[in-house]
Design a protein around this motif. Structure first.
Motif, short mmCIF file in Angstrom:
data_model
loop_
_atom_site.label_atom_id
_atom_site.label_comp_id
_atom_site.label_asym_id
_atom_site.label_seq_id
_atom_site.Cartn_x
_atom_site.Cartn_y
_atom_site.Cartn_z
N HIS A 68 0.78 -1.29 0.07
CA HIS A 68 0.02 0.00 0.10
C HIS A 68 0.73 1.26 -0.06
O HIS A 68 0.38 2.31 -0.51
N SER A 69 2.02 1.31 0.58
CA SER A 69 3.04 2.46 0.43
C SER A 69 3.31 2.59 -1.05
O SER A 69 3.10 3.88 -1.15
N ALA A 70 3.39 1.77 -2.08
CA ALA A 70 3.71 1.88 -3.25
C ALA A 70 2.43 2.49 -3.93
O ALA A 70 2.54 3.41 -4.70
N GLY A 71 0.99 2.14 -3.52
CA GLY A 71 0.18 2.49 -4.16
C GLY A 71 -0.32 4.01 -3.43
O GLY A 71 -0.78 5.03 -4.37
N ASP A 72 -0.02 4.40 -2.47
CA ASP A 72 -0.05 5.46 -1.77
C ASP A 72 0.93 6.37 -2.61
O ASP A 72 0.35 7.86 -3.04
N LYS A 73 2.07 6.08 -3.02
CA LYS A 73 2.98 6.92 -3.76
C LYS A 73 2.34 7.17 -5.15
O LYS A 73 2.63 8.21 -5.76
N MET A 74 1.69 6.21 -5.61
CA MET A 74 1.15 6.27 -7.08
C MET A 74 -0.11 7.20 -7.08
O MET A 74 -0.34 7.97 -8.04
N LEU A 75 -0.77 7.30 -5.98
CA LEU A 75 -2.01 8.18 -5.82
C LEU A 75 -1.44 9.63 -5.80
O LEU A 75 -1.99 10.76 -6.41
N ARG A 76 -0.20 9.81 -4.98
CA ARG A 76 0.31 11.32 -4.84
C ARG A 76 0.92 11.98 -6.02
O ARG A 76 0.64 12.72 -6.68
N THR A 77 1.63 10.71 -6.79
CA THR A 77 1.97 11.27 -8.04
C THR A 77 0.83 11.42 -9.19
O THR A 77 0.95 12.54 -9.97
N ALA A 78 -0.30 10.77 -9.25
CA ALA A 78 -1.32 11.07 -9.94
C ALA A 78 -1.84 12.40 -9.68
O ALA A 78 -2.07 13.27 -10.71
N ALA A 79 -1.95 12.79 -8.57
CA ALA A 79 -2.78 14.12 -8.07
C ALA A 79 -1.69 15.03 -8.35
O ALA A 79 -2.02 16.16 -8.79
#
Length: 457
Positions: free
Chosen positions: A356-367
């Motif tokens: 999930h830390s990688a998923g969170d990073k993905m969401l921050r990059t997308a935003a």
């Protein structure tokens, strides 16, 4: 003079203070010449035995405001009362000064009765002149009875400037973490020749950061004449040079403190010196209440931000998105030209395979990508991996260019890929949102047709 006979009548901590004064209006030595039993006991409790005739700073913290009060009491022959927060010691001081007849030409005496407590006493605060109490009460009513707190503060500052008959009154807030300050409210007398704080604010923090050392435990700074200014020039030449440049001849400066935190400062400039006691009394109490209101205001603003911002990505959240849509439906805001829905492809796969830390990073990059491309719009996190973008004024061609930019930038990352749906030019915001959402899911179906190996991952 028989000081002991006078002091024996007082139960509270009481002493006799002598002030040496000169014909030019200045003063010299200030001493504590005698004290009653309560005063002796108080000094003994502080492991500082009292010696009659000692300099006053042997008994009490050295404070130019205390010196000024003693001098004014003996020189003008007027009783004075002050109730002040000794914030350096977390104490409140309730003090009374009564002038005494003197048998010497250049020495005056006053009786100093005092008490200290760890908490503020509202009854002591209320023990003010009727005019001051009415002025402070009016300020409190304005602040409590408004839905526009900034406007209310502007009115209070205007009232304070008028009461003090000054050229300028200002509330300045500070942010030591960011090393900046900001004007919260100010009032400038027309024709004063002074400039508003906006002229100085960008570099003013360099001045403000010198004030705590200048205060050095005092409750305020008072520069009422040229002599005070020159004394301050020796102590803080940098600040006084800025006062000279700004055309400031006189200033009363109070810190705004609440709960042990320094929020900012309030001052009046170029005031009527004849009213200095009333000015100090008014600001002393007004700043106490203003600091409390400012602290509450800042807390509410922080809560508003927290309620509107998605803590993971830093963009606006679903709650704020719904509020925006409600304002549009109520006619309070125009319908945006473009409504877009963007959904991340493959977030579940990243969460399952990389954590999930990688998923969170993905969401921050997308935003971050969406914000950088739609810098003139509003980007919201509508759900787990879904974003909504509203742009008020934009051409249809430019919308398509922006979508292409999003795909280009996301293609430069390892994992971020978007499915995007657009609705342009609809006057019904709910219909526009529904169409954009449907088109986003259609775009997602096309994406998974091209990448069937990712469809269930």
């Amino acid at each position: 003079m028989d000081f002991d006979s006078i002091l024996s009548r007082y139960k509270a901590k009481t002493c006799i203070v002598s002030v040496e004064f000169f014909s030019d209006g200045t003063y010299g030595n200030i001493r504590v010449v005698a004290g009653n039993k309560a005063h002796y006991d108080d000094m003994a409790a502080l492991n500082h035995p009292f010696v009659p005739g000692c300099p006053y700073e042997a008994c009490f913290p050295k404070n130019p405001n205390f010196e000024e009060h003693c001098f004014r009491c003996v020189h003008d022959g007027v009783p004075l009362h002050a109730y002040v927060n000794l914030y350096m010691m977390n104490l409140w001081l309730n003090m009374f000064l009564l002038p005494l007849k003197s048998d010497q030409e250049n020495i005056g005496y006053c009786l100093y009765c005092y008490d200290v407590a760890p908490k503020a006493d509202s009854s002591a605060m209320a023990d003010l002149s009727a005019d001051t109490a009415a002025d402070v009460l009016k300020a409190c009513i304005k602040l409590r009875g408004t839905n526009n707190i900034k406007q209310a503060f502007s009115e209070v500052v205007e009232d304070v400037r008028s009461i003090c008959n000054s050229d300028h009154c200002c509330i300045l807030l500070i942010d030591d973490e960011k090393r900046v300050c900001s004007t919260f409210a100010e009032s400038l007398r027309e024709g004063s020749g002074l400039f508003p704080m906006s002229r100085y604010i960008d570099s003013f923090y360099d001045v403000v950061r010198t004030w705590p050392d200048t205060l050095a435990g005092s409750t305020c700074i008072i520069l009422k004449d040229e002599r005070d200014v020159e004394k301050m020039r020796e102590q803080n030449p940098f600040w006084v040079s800025t006062l000279d440049q700004a055309g400031v001849k006189k200033i009363v400066l109070f810190p705004l403190r609440h709960g042990g935190e320094l929020l900012g400062y309030m001052w009046v400039i170029n005031f009527d010196v004849d009213d200095i006691v009333k000015i100090k009394e008014t600001l002393e109490l007004t700043t106490y209440f203003l600091a409390s209101e400012i602290s509450s205001y800042q807390l509410l603003k922080k809560l508003e931000i927290l309620s509107a911002i998605d803590t993971l990505t830093g963009i606006k959240n679903r709650n704020e998105m719904n509020n925006r849509v409600d304002r549009i439906l109520d006619g309070g805001e125009p319908v945006p030209q473009a409504v877009l829905f963007a959904d991340l492809n493959g977030l579940k796969r990243v969460n399952d395979e990389m954590g999930h830390s990688a998923g969170d990073k993905m969401l921050r990059t997308a935003a971050s990508i969406l914000q950088s491309v739609f810098r003139d719009g509003e980007v919201y996190r509508a759900g787990g991996d879904e974003f909504m973008i509203l742009v008020t004024e934009i051409s249809e061609e430019e919308v398509q260019n922006r979508v292409a930019q999003v795909h280009f930038l996301s293609g430069k990352t390892e994992e971020v890929r978007f499915s995007i749906g657009v609705c342009y030019g609809k006057k019904d915001i709910r219909k526009a949102m529904r169409l954009a959402d449907e088109r986003m899911y259609a775009n997602k179906a096309v994406y998974y047709e091209a990448h069937p190996e990712l469809k269930y991952r």
